[in-house]
Scaffold this motif. Structure first.
Motif, mmCIF file in Angstrom:
data_model
loop_
_atom_site.group_PDB
_atom_site.id
_atom_site.type_symbol
_atom_site.label_atom_id
_atom_site.label_comp_id
_atom_site.label_asym_id
_atom_site.label_seq_id
_atom_site.Cartn_x
_atom_site.Cartn_y
_atom_site.Cartn_z
ATOM 1 N N LEU A 159 0.852 -1.186 0.000
ATOM 2 C CA LEU A 159 0.000 0.000 0.000
ATOM 3 C C LEU A 159 0.888 1.236 0.000
ATOM 4 N N ILE A 160 0.669 2.124 -0.954
ATOM 5 C CA ILE A 160 1.486 3.323 -1.106
ATOM 6 C C ILE A 160 0.618 4.553 -0.922
ATOM 7 N N SER A 161 1.124 5.532 -0.201
ATOM 8 C CA SER A 161 0.395 6.769 0.043
ATOM 9 C C SER A 161 0.502 7.702 -1.163
ATOM 10 N N ALA A 162 -0.607 7.955 -1.835
ATOM 11 C CA ALA A 162 -0.621 8.875 -2.976
ATOM 12 C C ALA A 162 -0.302 10.293 -2.531
ATOM 13 N N THR A 215 -5.432 7.001 -1.844
ATOM 14 C CA THR A 215 -5.583 8.449 -1.999
ATOM 15 C C THR A 215 -6.123 9.101 -0.737
ATOM 16 N N ASP A 216 -6.558 8.296 0.205
ATOM 17 C CA ASP A 216 -7.044 8.807 1.497
ATOM 18 C C ASP A 216 -5.860 8.905 2.457
ATOM 19 N N SER A 217 -6.121 9.373 3.661
ATOM 20 C CA SER A 217 -5.061 9.498 4.667
ATOM 21 C C SER A 217 -4.575 8.124 5.116
ATOM 22 N N HIS A 264 -3.985 -3.706 13.041
ATOM 23 C CA HIS A 264 -3.294 -3.283 11.824
ATOM 24 C C HIS A 264 -3.807 -4.028 10.590
ATOM 25 N N GLU A 265 -4.244 -5.261 10.768
ATOM 26 C CA GLU A 265 -4.900 -5.968 9.665
ATOM 27 C C GLU A 265 -6.168 -5.236 9.242
ATOM 28 N N ASP A 266 -6.888 -4.674 10.221
ATOM 29 C CA ASP A 266 -8.094 -3.896 9.902
ATOM 30 C C ASP A 266 -7.741 -2.659 9.085
ATOM 31 N N ALA A 271 -7.801 0.159 3.939
ATOM 32 C CA ALA A 271 -7.004 0.886 2.954
ATOM 33 C C ALA A 271 -7.038 0.180 1.602
ATOM 34 N N TRP A 272 -6.952 -1.144 1.619
ATOM 35 C CA TRP A 272 -6.963 -1.896 0.358
ATOM 36 C C TRP A 272 -8.310 -1.769 -0.343
ATOM 37 N N TYR A 273 -9.368 -1.733 0.434
ATOM 38 C CA TYR A 273 -10.718 -1.626 -0.141
ATOM 39 C C TYR A 273 -10.887 -0.315 -0.904
#
Length: 311
Positions: A159-162, A215-217, A264-266, A271-273
């Motif tokens: 997961l990468i922060s845009a 794209t979210d926080s 953290h799994e949550d 985030a993946w969703y």
């Protein structure tokens, strides 16, 4: 709680590397042979008195060395060594990162890191010599991590922060802000090449590699989840590679606590969703690339407007 001696040995090695002491120096101070120390690092049983003396010498608490509860790691050298060890047995890796994720980064990124990390060390730092020696150790560990990853190829979700990509493109791959304009231009080119590299990875959608652009926080500090047969492990770290790297300040955490892993799994699931993936993610990254290039052309054409463009 049953102690896993092989993992005690791994932690011992990580903290010994971070201490700056050689195996010979540690062995001499403890009055044991270097061979005995290496046996301990490979997971052979050591007396509790020896472990207590080791923890005192290496400035780490005995519970952390034993893996009882949470490991607190104030050294980037020790942290990256622990990551390397965990990756060796991971069957699946989840990474939440800033604009760059090391394992999936390009070879050029790894090659540039040595210079970037060295320039991140302040010239007037009192222990600068040790900090520069730490960079050398970190690069050795990172190189081994990359080699092992390409050899084993465990499935990875990244997961990468845009939100962190735009400043990375505008500032470039830099370790300090006091570079010349020419140097900054070269580093911006490096950053753009790396973002294009990740766009290609997202577009390919290779088996075993999943990239999600969020794209979210996201949390400011990155984390890893290592799924292993011997038990899942979570790492949370302030140490970062990429834009304005940090390898000096902060405390990383390593934990196998079920509640920490579950929470953290949550975060990962949510985030993946919402993340964009595949060709959509690649297109988004290339839009950011085009925007950064347009901003730079405008800044070059109208230097007086540069502060407004980058504010």
């Amino acid at each position: 709680m049953a102690l896993q001696y092989d993992e005690i040995g791994q932690r011992l090695r990580a903290f010994r590397l971070a201490s700056g002491l050689s195996a010979d120096e540690v062995a001499d101070r403890l009055g044991i042979s270097r061979t005995a120390l290496y046996r301990f690092e490979k997971g052979e049983l050591a007396k509790i008195e020896t472990l207590e003396r080791l923890s005192e010498l290496l400035n780490v608490s005995l519970p952390t060395l034993l893996g009882v509860g949470i490991e607190y790691i104030p050294s980037a050298v020790a942290y990256f060594e622990r990551i390397r060890q965990l990756e060796e047995t991971a069957e699946h890796i989840v990474v939440l990162s800033g604009p760059i994720s090391f394992l999936l980064g390009s070879n050029n990124f790894e090659m540039a890191l040595d210079q970037v990390l060295r320039e991140s060390i302040p010239d007037d730092l009192s222990n600068r010599a040790k900090a520069l020696a730490d960079v050398e150790k970190i690069m050795e560990i990172l190189h081994e991590r990359k080699r092992a990853y390409h050899e084993r190829k465990p499935p990875i979700v990244n997961l990468i922060s845009a939100m962190q990509i735009e400043p990375f493109l505008n500032n470039g791959l830099i370790g300090r802000v006091t570079l010349t304009e020419r140097q900054k231009a070269v580093r911006r080119d490096m950053a753009r090449a790396e973002v294009e590299h990740f766009a290609s990875i997202a577009e390919e959608e290779s088996i075993g590699v999943q990239v999600g652009l969020v794209t979210d926080s996201l949390p400011h500090m990155g984390f890893h989840i290592f799924r292993r047969r011997s038990g899942d492990v979570l790492t949370i770290s302030p140490f970062r590679l990429g834009e304005r790297p940090n390898i000096r300040v902060g405390v990383a955490v390593v934990s196998s606590a079920p509640d920490a892993l579950s929470l953290h799994e949550d975060v990962v699931k949510e985030a993946w969703y919402t993340a964009i993936k595949g060709r959509e993610a690649a297109a988004y990254l290339r839009e950011l690339l085009a925007k950064a290039e347009a901003n730079q052309r405008a800044a070059n054409s109208y230097p007086s407007l540069a502060p407004a463009i980058y504010s």
